[in-house]
Design an enzyme around this catalytic site. Structure first.
Site, mmCIF file in Angstrom:
data_model
loop_
_atom_site.group_PDB
_atom_site.id
_atom_site.type_symbol
_atom_site.label_atom_id
_atom_site.label_comp_id
_atom_site.label_asym_id
_atom_site.label_seq_id
_atom_site.Cartn_x
_atom_site.Cartn_y
_atom_site.Cartn_z
ATOM 1 C CB SER A 145 74.931 80.503 51.246
ATOM 2 O OG SER A 145 73.881 79.612 51.471
ATOM 3 C CG HIS A 189 70.591 82.898 53.844
ATOM 4 N ND1 HIS A 189 71.588 82.216 54.510
ATOM 5 C CD2 HIS A 189 70.685 82.505 52.559
ATOM 6 C CE1 HIS A 189 72.237 81.432 53.654
ATOM 7 N NE2 HIS A 189 71.707 81.593 52.472
#
Ligand SMILES: *[C@@H]1O[C@H](CO)[C@@H](O)[C@H](O)[C@H]1NC(C)=O
Length: 399
Positions: free
Chosen positions: A171, A372
């Site tokens: 990320s 995620h």
């Protein structure tokens, strides 16, 4: 006779449960060095000073349990996400967490910590707790990419003698490397390969109208934050750890709610580990790291931090901040993206891939519901992602 055997078995089971619970509490409270050593892996702490005076901590697992320290190994620098730390690559434990998986695969593992998080909340001259101007906290992932990463790469070189290393980012850790290579393309020569988990750069697509409203407030929030002393967001805290242990442990009536709040709808998370996840995450960040992502979405540009026009002019020589030119990325790049990732939408990863051109290889995570948080907390992260990362790393070792 059989009753005694039964009682004995029950007592053993209770004891095992108790030990497991103790382990959870301990893992939630320990810092990275103690956590890693508890599981029998070697751990070194390296203090790294950036060119602008931030004091970072890198955690190194130089080799696997019981492996010969002298064997040659290629270093891998691993960078965490927003509000995360090196701990997120360890909380799943040996055999499951990326940090251990890489060490077991024969790599020299360097887990970086960006300025401002729990392990890198220090500066040569500035005080992170100074309330008036919050000068320590005036940075975004632009500085993490441009200044923290070179300092970390330089330390890896100085300690290991390897000029070129692999890089794995999660990320924000992927954003930071794109920033570095766009601003200082000479760093291409320092990398063997780039493995981007849940890549975050362009935001051409978004799916959350609630967030649009907040995004438009980014410059107001910037002013308010520094005026009122909120440059830091969500630092790691002992209170949070204890709350996680009380509310999210096995047997707590609130555990299902806690799981939904923290993990979303995922069915592959090991809920027993929730207190460990919450003991280490959030680990703190500067408010501009969040606002910078808001700007990318608001203006539809993957660009440097936007100040007021005059400050932009002084800093960048233009009224608008310049875009990061990701065509300067000249490293073999593996983009690992997931179809249920709400933070790094796959449509945006495909945009990034187009900009990177022939240097990018796309890897879609097989399980459709992978999200995620699965990249660091998923019980199946190894099978879904990490094993593919190790295979791709091996392919670039000799480069
Ligand atoms: C979940 O984690 C606990 C604690 O590490 C472990 O004992 C258990 O086996 C794990 N469960 C699964 C399904 O992996």
């Amino acid at each position: 006779m059989w009753t005694r055997a039964l009682l004995f078995t029950a007592a053993l089971a209770a004891l095992a449960a108790l030990t497991a619970a103790d382990d959870i509490a301990e893992d939630a409270r320990l810092d990275v060095p103690a956590l890693v050593r508890k599981y029998g892996y070697p751990l070194e702490e390296h203090e790294v000073v950036t060119e602008d005076g931030y004091v970072l901590t890198a955690h190194r697992i130089p080799h696997a349990r019981g492996a010969s320290p002298a064997a040659p190994r290629v270093p891998v620098l691993v960078m965490h996400g927003l509000l995360c730390s090196s701990a997120d690559f360890l909380v799943l434990g040996p055999g499951r967490a990326l940090g251990y998986v890489l060490a077991d695969a024969g790599y020299d593992v360097w887990l970086g910590n960006a300025r401002g998080n729990h392990y890198s909340r220090r500066h040569r001259a500035l005080d992170p707790d100074e309330r008036a101007e919050q000068r320590f906290w005036r940075f975004s992932w632009d500085e993490i990419g441009e200044r923290d990463l070179p300092a970390l790469l330089e330390r890896v070189r100085a300690v290991t003698g390897h000029r070129r290393v692999h890089y794995v980012g999660y990320s924000q850790g992927t954003t930071a490397l794109l920033v570095l290579l766009a601003l200082r393309p000479q760093y291409n020569a320092r990398l063997l390969s780039f493995h981007a988990l849940a890549p975050a750069a362009f935001v051409d697509y978004h799916d959350d109208p609630g967030k649009d409203f907040l995004v438009r407030l980014e410059s107001v929030l910037d002013t308010l934050a520094f005026r009122h002393g909120f440059g830091e967001v969500m630092p790691r805290s002992a209170a949070m750890t204890e709350l996680g242990l009380r509310l999210c442990s096995d047997g707590a009536p609130s555990q299902p709610l806690c799981a939904r709040l923290v993990l979303g709808e995922g069915e592959y998370f090991n809920k027993t580990l929730l207190p460990v996840f919450l003991g280490h995450n959030p680990a703190g960040a500067g408010v501009r790291q969040i606002l910078h992502y808001a700007q990318v979405q608001r203006f539809g540009r993957f660009a440097r931090y936007n100040f007021d026009p005059l400050t932009n002019l002084a800093r960048y020589g233009s009224l608008q901040p310049p875009e990061y030119d990701v065509r300067r990325v000249r490293v073999p790049t593996h983009l690992h993206y997931a179809m249920s990732d709400r933070n790094s939408l796959y449509q945006n990863v495909l945009v990034l891939a187009r900009h990177l051109g022939t240097f990018a290889a796309l890897h879609r995570v097989p399980r459709h519901s992978f999200n995620h948080y699965d990249f660091i907390w998923g019980g199946d992260a190894r099978a879904q992602v990490y094993d593919a990362v190790v295979a791709a790393l091996r392919a670039h070792d000799a480069a």
